[in-house]
Design an enzyme around this catalytic site. Structure first.
Site, mmCIF file in Angstrom:
data_model
loop_
_atom_site.group_PDB
_atom_site.id
_atom_site.type_symbol
_atom_site.label_atom_id
_atom_site.label_comp_id
_atom_site.label_asym_id
_atom_site.label_seq_id
_atom_site.Cartn_x
_atom_site.Cartn_y
_atom_site.Cartn_z
ATOM 1 N N GLU A 56 0.836 -1.207 0.000
ATOM 2 C CA GLU A 56 0.000 0.000 0.000
ATOM 3 C C GLU A 56 0.868 1.254 0.000
ATOM 4 O O GLU A 56 1.840 1.341 0.779
ATOM 5 C CB GLU A 56 -0.880 -0.029 1.253
ATOM 6 C CG GLU A 56 -2.314 0.304 1.006
ATOM 7 C CD GLU A 56 -3.041 -0.682 0.098
ATOM 8 O OE1 GLU A 56 -3.133 -0.411 -1.117
ATOM 9 O OE2 GLU A 56 -3.525 -1.699 0.614
ATOM 10 N N THR B 130 2.883 2.020 -2.106
ATOM 11 C CA THR B 130 4.196 1.700 -2.675
ATOM 12 C C THR B 130 4.221 2.001 -4.170
ATOM 13 O O THR B 130 5.289 2.156 -4.742
ATOM 14 C CB THR B 130 4.521 0.207 -2.460
ATOM 15 O OG1 THR B 130 3.358 -0.549 -2.791
ATOM 16 C CG2 THR B 130 4.902 -0.067 -1.014
ATOM 17 N N ASP B 131 3.034 2.084 -4.801
ATOM 18 C CA ASP B 131 3.040 2.190 -6.273
ATOM 19 C C ASP B 131 3.689 3.491 -6.751
ATOM 20 O O ASP B 131 4.549 3.480 -7.629
ATOM 21 C CB ASP B 131 1.658 1.959 -6.902
ATOM 22 C CG ASP B 131 0.558 2.908 -6.471
ATOM 23 O OD1 ASP B 131 0.780 3.724 -5.552
ATOM 24 O OD2 ASP B 131 -0.542 2.845 -7.072
ATOM 25 N N SER C 190 -25.828 7.250 -16.208
ATOM 26 C CA SER C 190 -25.569 6.024 -15.440
ATOM 27 C C SER C 190 -26.884 5.453 -14.935
ATOM 28 O O SER C 190 -27.908 6.149 -14.890
ATOM 29 C CB SER C 190 -24.641 6.304 -14.260
ATOM 30 O OG SER C 190 -25.360 6.941 -13.228
ATOM 31 N N SER D 167 -13.748 1.888 -7.484
ATOM 32 C CA SER D 167 -14.878 2.025 -8.406
ATOM 33 C C SER D 167 -14.536 3.012 -9.523
ATOM 34 O O SER D 167 -14.992 2.860 -10.661
ATOM 35 C CB SER D 167 -16.119 2.499 -7.649
ATOM 36 O OG SER D 167 -15.852 3.708 -6.976
ATOM 37 N N ASP E 4 -4.253 0.437 -9.275
ATOM 38 C CA ASP E 4 -5.652 0.039 -9.431
ATOM 39 C C ASP E 4 -5.970 -0.318 -10.878
ATOM 40 O O ASP E 4 -6.604 -1.341 -11.163
ATOM 41 C CB ASP E 4 -6.571 1.175 -8.956
ATOM 42 C CG ASP E 4 -6.277 1.576 -7.522
ATOM 43 O OD1 ASP E 4 -5.563 0.830 -6.828
ATOM 44 O OD2 ASP E 4 -6.759 2.635 -7.095
HETATM 45 C C1 GLA Z 1 -5.266 4.217 -4.151
HETATM 46 C C2 GLA Z 1 -4.508 4.657 -5.385
HETATM 47 C C3 GLA Z 1 -3.404 3.668 -5.733
HETATM 48 C C4 GLA Z 1 -2.537 3.348 -4.514
HETATM 49 C C5 GLA Z 1 -3.406 3.038 -3.301
HETATM 50 C C6 GLA Z 1 -2.583 2.884 -2.050
HETATM 51 O O1 GLA Z 1 -5.983 3.051 -4.405
HETATM 52 O O2 GLA Z 1 -5.381 4.764 -6.491
HETATM 53 O O3 GLA Z 1 -2.635 4.180 -6.786
HETATM 54 O O4 GLA Z 1 -1.650 4.402 -4.259
HETATM 55 O O5 GLA Z 1 -4.384 4.012 -3.073
HETATM 56 O O6 GLA Z 1 -1.817 1.748 -2.107
#
Ligand code: GLA
Length: 386
Positions: free
Chosen positions: A37, A39-40, A71, A131, A176
């Site tokens: 988490e 870390t991206d 929607s 989402s 994500d």
């Molecule tokens: C959100 C962001 C991701 C990532 C997470 C934390 O989901 O969209 O890019 O940084 O938080 O891990």
């Protein structure tokens, strides 16, 4: 529980709204992050998987530049925009996501036509299950095909990140959309966020006699709020002070020295990222060598690090995690960006009822809204349905 519309029903609804059949129907899933988490955006490692909750879009290319969007949920009626004059400051509600994708494709020099678009989604909103990326990934998959743009998964990941960062205004990373676009049934997506290298890691909780529960605390969050951005800024500051391109380049062995010259808050933010990267690598190793039963302690350590070092948990997430463990979960952690949203708990199948009851009772006693609890497993990534 929201029931998704099948592709035929969505297409029929589209036709009754827009007066002609759609060119196609595409879907893309939300995600659960198993571990890794924040870390991206530090060019580190993540291990999310695509879930069987999806956003679905029926889309038709128009002969002019009009964008018309509706929607099946919420009370935002038919929204109109002009593809040739997109303005982030006027985009509202969920339409920011398709508009952001159109805008990001334009920034790549692509001429995007006008569109009619009908969206349906059963990914819970604000629950930390992404989402928004589900919508973006469904839309970009549709446009890539309809425009014959020839974008690969890596390009679509970067374009949706651009949409989030510069159109929606959320400074998020690439986890994500990578899970949504590149996930497959049965496997988690082990992603190196430096070079977008992916390895699919089988994650079969049921095969190991386990269930992975997602606990939606109902505490809503938004990554366009200041908490997410300030954590990202701390990480960037830490990397700069430590003289590296990204925190990915700091090893656990470097931490004692870093403690000597970073301020205490920046140090704790850095320590979370550095140890979390390590936990992702260990989780992958353990999944390969021993299966899901072995990873409980790493999930617990990840939660403690987010609670104490990164400070992105909240009372409801901590309660969900603690109660799940007291009910018999072998590991639990908050998942996603934090400040609300969902926790995950990995539990033996025979303890599922006790875990659910422990969480529900704890929330009731604390006076919190009742959480939603669902079991989830890795499902297919984005695809065309019709
Ligand atoms: C959100 C962001 C991701 C990532 C997470 C934390 O989901 O969209 O890019 O940084 O938080 O891990």
């Amino acid at each position: 529980m929201i029931l998704p519309l099948g592709p035929e029903k969505l297409a029929a609804r589209f036709e009754s709204v827009f007066g002609a059949a759609p060119d196609g129907v595409w879907q893309a899933p939300g995600r659960v992050n198993l571990i890794g988490e924040h870390t991206d955006y530090n060019e580190g490692f993540v291990l999310p998987f695509a879930i069987d909750r999806t956003a679905r879009v029926a889309v038709r290319v128009r002969p002019d530049a009009a964008l018309r969007m509706l929607s099946t949920f919420g009370n935002q009626g038919l929204t109109r925009a002009d593809a040739d004059a997109l303005d982030p400051s006027t985009a509202r509600g969920w339409t920011k996501y398709p508009l952001g994708v159109v805008w990001a494709l334009q920034q790549r020099g692509l001429a995007v036509p006008g569109l009619d678009l009908l969206l349906d989604s059963d990914v819970p909103r604000g629950a930390g299950l992404s989402s928004s990326h589900a919508i973006e990934c469904a839309v970009i998959s549709a446009l890539n095909e309809l425009m014959s743009a020839g974008l690969g998964a890596e390009d679509m990941v970067l374009a949706t990140q651009r949409a989030e960062n510069d159109f929606v205004g959320a400074p998020t990373g690439i986890m994500d959309q990578s899970a949504s676009l590149r996930g497959t049934a049965g496997s988690a997506v082990f992603l190196d966020c430096r070079d977008q290298g992916v390895r699919l890691v089988p994650f079969d909780a049921a095969g190991a006699g386990l269930v992975l529960l997602v606990i939606d605390t109902k505490v809503s969050h938004s990554h366009a709020d200041s908490g997410y951005a300030s954590r990202r800024a701390s990480c960037e500051l830490g990397a700069e002070l430590l003289g590296v391109r990204a925190l990915r380049d700091i090893a656990p062995a470097d931490l004692p020295e870093a403690a000597g010259f970073l301020d205490p808050v920046t140090f704790r933010r850095v320590r979370h990222v550095v140890t979390e990267n390590e936990r992702v690598l260990q989780t992958v190793e353990l999944l390969d060598a021993a299966g899901p039963r072995a990873i409980g302690p790493l999930l617990n350590a990840s939660h403690a690090s987010m609670r104490d070092d990164f400070e992105i948990s909240c009372a409801e997430l901590d309660l969900a995690v603690d109660a799940a463990r007291s009910g018999g979960a072998i590991g639990a952690r908050m998942t996603g960006g934090g400040f609300g949203g969902s926790a995950i708990a990995l539990a033996p199948m025979e303890s599922e009822r006790q875990v659910r009851a422990a969480v529900e009772n704890a929330f009731f006693r604390a006076g919190h809204a009742a959480p939603d609890i669902f079991s989830m497993r890795p499902a297919a990534g984005a695809m065309r349905l019709a």
